[in-house]
Structures are given as structure tokens and as C-alpha cells.
Design a protein around this motif. Structure first.
Motif, PDB file in Angstrom:
ATOM      1  N   ASP A  69       0.828  -1.210   0.000  1.00 13.95           N
ATOM      2  CA  ASP A  69       0.000   0.000   0.000  1.00 13.95           C
ATOM      3  C   ASP A  69       0.862   1.260   0.000  1.00 13.95           C
ATOM      4  O   ASP A  69       0.498   2.257  -0.639  1.00 13.95           O
ATOM      5  CB  ASP A  69      -0.956   0.007   1.187  1.00 13.95           C
ATOM      6  CG  ASP A  69      -2.068  -1.033   1.054  1.00 13.95           C
ATOM      7  OD1 ASP A  69      -2.445  -1.358  -0.092  1.00 13.95           O
ATOM      8  OD2 ASP A  69      -2.537  -1.515   2.089  1.00 13.95           O
ATOM      9  N   ASP A  70       1.995   1.220   0.694  1.00 18.62           N
ATOM     10  CA  ASP A  70       2.919   2.354   0.670  1.00 18.62           C
ATOM     11  C   ASP A  70       3.456   2.575  -0.745  1.00 18.62           C
ATOM     12  O   ASP A  70       3.578   3.721  -1.203  1.00 18.62           O
ATOM     13  CB  ASP A  70       4.087   2.131   1.628  1.00 18.62           C
ATOM     14  CG  ASP A  70       3.658   2.076   3.079  1.00 18.62           C
ATOM     15  OD1 ASP A  70       2.756   2.839   3.475  1.00 18.62           O
ATOM     16  OD2 ASP A  70       4.237   1.251   3.823  1.00 18.62           O
ATOM     17  N   LEU A  71       3.769   1.496  -1.436  1.00 17.03           N
ATOM     18  CA  LEU A  71       4.260   1.623  -2.812  1.00 17.03           C
ATOM     19  C   LEU A  71       3.177   2.181  -3.724  1.00 17.03           C
ATOM     20  O   LEU A  71       3.460   2.995  -4.614  1.00 17.03           O
ATOM     21  CB  LEU A  71       4.736   0.271  -3.344  1.00 17.03           C
ATOM     22  CG  LEU A  71       5.983  -0.328  -2.701  1.00 17.03           C
ATOM     23  CD1 LEU A  71       6.378  -1.606  -3.433  1.00 17.03           C
ATOM     24  CD2 LEU A  71       7.129   0.648  -2.675  1.00 17.03           C
ATOM     25  N   ILE A  72       1.940   1.761  -3.505  1.00 19.54           N
ATOM     26  CA  ILE A  72       0.820   2.268  -4.309  1.00 19.54           C
ATOM     27  C   ILE A  72       0.638   3.765  -4.058  1.00 19.54           C
ATOM     28  O   ILE A  72       0.429   4.544  -4.998  1.00 19.54           O
ATOM     29  CB  ILE A  72      -0.459   1.471  -4.023  1.00 19.54           C
ATOM     30  CG1 ILE A  72      -0.311   0.050  -4.587  1.00 19.54           C
ATOM     31  CG2 ILE A  72      -1.692   2.171  -4.603  1.00 19.54           C
ATOM     32  CD1 ILE A  72      -1.387  -0.920  -4.138  1.00 19.54           C
ATOM     33  N   THR A  73       0.734   4.179  -2.808  1.00 22.81           N
ATOM     34  CA  THR A  73       0.619   5.603  -2.479  1.00 22.81           C
ATOM     35  C   THR A  73       1.703   6.406  -3.197  1.00 22.81           C
ATOM     36  O   THR A  73       1.435   7.467  -3.773  1.00 22.81           O
ATOM     37  CB  THR A  73       0.713   5.811  -0.955  1.00 22.81           C
ATOM     38  OG1 THR A  73      -0.377   5.124  -0.341  1.00 22.81           O
ATOM     39  CG2 THR A  73       0.662   7.283  -0.594  1.00 22.81           C
ATOM     40  N   MET A  74       2.936   5.902  -3.196  1.00 22.71           N
ATOM     41  CA  MET A  74       4.033   6.580  -3.890  1.00 22.71           C
ATOM     42  C   MET A  74       3.780   6.615  -5.391  1.00 22.71           C
ATOM     43  O   MET A  74       4.022   7.628  -6.063  1.00 22.71           O
ATOM     44  CB  MET A  74       5.366   5.886  -3.580  1.00 22.71           C
ATOM     45  CG  MET A  74       6.565   6.589  -4.155  1.00 22.71           C
ATOM     46  SD  MET A  74       6.784   8.219  -3.431  1.00 22.71           S
ATOM     47  CE  MET A  74       7.457   9.089  -4.839  1.00 22.71           C
ATOM     48  N   SER A  75       3.284   5.520  -5.930  1.00 23.31           N
ATOM     49  CA  SER A  75       2.983   5.451  -7.357  1.00 23.31           C
ATOM     50  C   SER A  75       1.928   6.487  -7.748  1.00 23.31           C
ATOM     51  O   SER A  75       2.039   7.136  -8.795  1.00 23.31           O
ATOM     52  CB  SER A  75       2.493   4.042  -7.706  1.00 23.31           C
ATOM     53  OG  SER A  75       2.076   3.982  -9.042  1.00 23.31           O
ATOM     54  N   GLU A  76       0.924   6.652  -6.897  1.00 20.60           N
ATOM     55  CA  GLU A  76      -0.118   7.651  -7.168  1.00 20.60           C
ATOM     56  C   GLU A  76       0.456   9.066  -7.128  1.00 20.60           C
ATOM     57  O   GLU A  76       0.085   9.917  -7.939  1.00 20.60           O
ATOM     58  CB  GLU A  76      -1.261   7.485  -6.177  1.00 20.60           C
ATOM     59  CG  GLU A  76      -2.061   6.219  -6.422  1.00 20.60           C
ATOM     60  CD  GLU A  76      -3.013   5.847  -5.292  1.00 20.60           C
ATOM     61  OE1 GLU A  76      -2.946   6.470  -4.205  1.00 20.60           O
ATOM     62  OE2 GLU A  76      -3.815   4.927  -5.505  1.00 20.60           O
ATOM     63  N   THR A 124       3.572   9.882  -7.832  1.00 20.66           N
ATOM     64  CA  THR A 124       4.380  10.010  -9.048  1.00 20.66           C
ATOM     65  C   THR A 124       3.487  10.277 -10.253  1.00 20.66           C
ATOM     66  O   THR A 124       3.783  11.157 -11.076  1.00 20.66           O
ATOM     67  CB  THR A 124       5.230   8.746  -9.267  1.00 20.66           C
ATOM     68  OG1 THR A 124       6.093   8.583  -8.137  1.00 20.66           O
ATOM     69  CG2 THR A 124       6.047   8.836 -10.544  1.00 20.66           C
ATOM     70  N   LYS A 125       2.400   9.553 -10.364  1.00 17.43           N
ATOM     71  CA  LYS A 125       1.458   9.756 -11.470  1.00 17.43           C
ATOM     72  C   LYS A 125       0.933  11.186 -11.459  1.00 17.43           C
ATOM     73  O   LYS A 125       0.885  11.851 -12.496  1.00 17.43           O
ATOM     74  CB  LYS A 125       0.299   8.765 -11.355  1.00 17.43           C
ATOM     75  CG  LYS A 125      -0.749   8.929 -12.427  1.00 17.43           C
ATOM     76  CD  LYS A 125      -1.893   7.948 -12.229  1.00 17.43           C
ATOM     77  CE  LYS A 125      -2.986   8.200 -13.235  1.00 17.43           C
ATOM     78  NZ  LYS A 125      -4.173   7.376 -12.992  1.00 17.43           N
ATOM     79  N   ARG A 126       0.547  11.658 -10.285  1.00 19.51           N
ATOM     80  CA  ARG A 126       0.032  13.013 -10.141  1.00 19.51           C
ATOM     81  C   ARG A 126       1.083  14.033 -10.591  1.00 19.51           C
ATOM     82  O   ARG A 126       0.765  14.990 -11.310  1.00 19.51           O
ATOM     83  CB  ARG A 126      -0.354  13.241  -8.679  1.00 19.51           C
ATOM     84  CG  ARG A 126      -1.359  14.283  -8.417  1.00 19.51           C
ATOM     85  CD  ARG A 126      -1.824  14.332  -6.961  1.00 19.51           C
ATOM     86  NE  ARG A 126      -0.740  14.288  -5.974  1.00 19.51           N
ATOM     87  CZ  ARG A 126      -0.522  13.281  -5.132  1.00 19.51           C
ATOM     88  NH1 ARG A 126      -1.309  12.216  -5.133  1.00 19.51           N
ATOM     89  NH2 ARG A 126       0.473  13.332  -4.267  1.00 19.51           N
ATOM     90  N   ARG A 147       7.083  18.398 -10.592  1.00 17.95           N
ATOM     91  CA  ARG A 147       7.540  17.366  -9.674  1.00 17.95           C
ATOM     92  C   ARG A 147       7.933  17.926  -8.321  1.00 17.95           C
ATOM     93  O   ARG A 147       8.134  17.178  -7.382  1.00 17.95           O
ATOM     94  CB  ARG A 147       8.682  16.590 -10.313  1.00 17.95           C
ATOM     95  CG  ARG A 147       8.178  15.851 -11.543  1.00 17.95           C
ATOM     96  CD  ARG A 147       9.213  15.103 -12.260  1.00 17.95           C
ATOM     97  NE  ARG A 147       9.757  14.017 -11.463  1.00 17.95           N
ATOM     98  CZ  ARG A 147      10.646  13.161 -11.904  1.00 17.95           C
ATOM     99  NH1 ARG A 147      11.071  13.249 -13.117  1.00 17.95           N
ATOM    100  NH2 ARG A 147      11.105  12.214 -11.119  1.00 17.95           N
TER     101      ARG A 147
END
Length: 86
Positions: free
Chosen positions: A63-70, A72-74, A81
């Protein structure tokens, strides 16, 4: 020969090698044109990443990786950045 046509080196769960194995299996499923198998391999890849995190970075979750991925996408979608100007 089992599901895969490519020669795929087996990895060890909890190690980087397992992530590579699952990524190679995903690529082989794509090459074979078997969408359902490719999606199963993506699921296995999540499991391999989860195992790696548990062993090498136990305080970090998928879930932490998903949060970071979101985040980055944003950043890429906005074209910015950095944070707000100081």
C-alpha cells in the motif's frame, strides 16, 4: 513444457530473483497472447514484491508503494515534480 514457452529461471520468494521470475513469466504470457495468464502473473508479481518488502523492508507495505505510485502519477500528469514555491 508447462504454461510457459520461454526458459524462466526460478527465483526465491522474498528475494529480488522472485520478482524477476514473475516479470519474465508475465512477459512470456504476453508473448503467447494469453491475457488471463498475464493477469495471473501480475498478481504473482504483486505477491513477489510483497514478499521482498516483508523480508528486506518490513516497515513498508505494498500500500505504501501504491501511495508513492499515485504521487508520481500526479506529478507527471501535472508536469510539476516539486512542491509549492517557497
Amino acid at each position: 513444457m508447462g504454461y510457459h514457452k520461454a526458459k524462466i529461471e526460478p527465483g526465491e520468494y522474498g528475494e529480488f530473483s522472485k520478482i524477476l521470475e514473475e516479470a519474465d513469466e508475465f512477459a512470456d504470457a504476453i508473448d503467447q497472447g494469453i491475457t488471463l495468464m498475464a493477469l495471473v502473473e501480475l498478481s504473482d508479481l504483486v505477491g513477489a514484491i510483497t514478499g521482498y518488502l516483508a523480508k528486506h523492508h518490513p516497515s513498508i507495505t505494498i500500500d505504501d508503494l501504491i501511495t508513492m505510485s499515485e504521487a508520481t502519477k500526479r506529478a507527471f500528469e501535472s508536469g510539476e515534480r516539486g512542491g509549492p514555491a517557497a
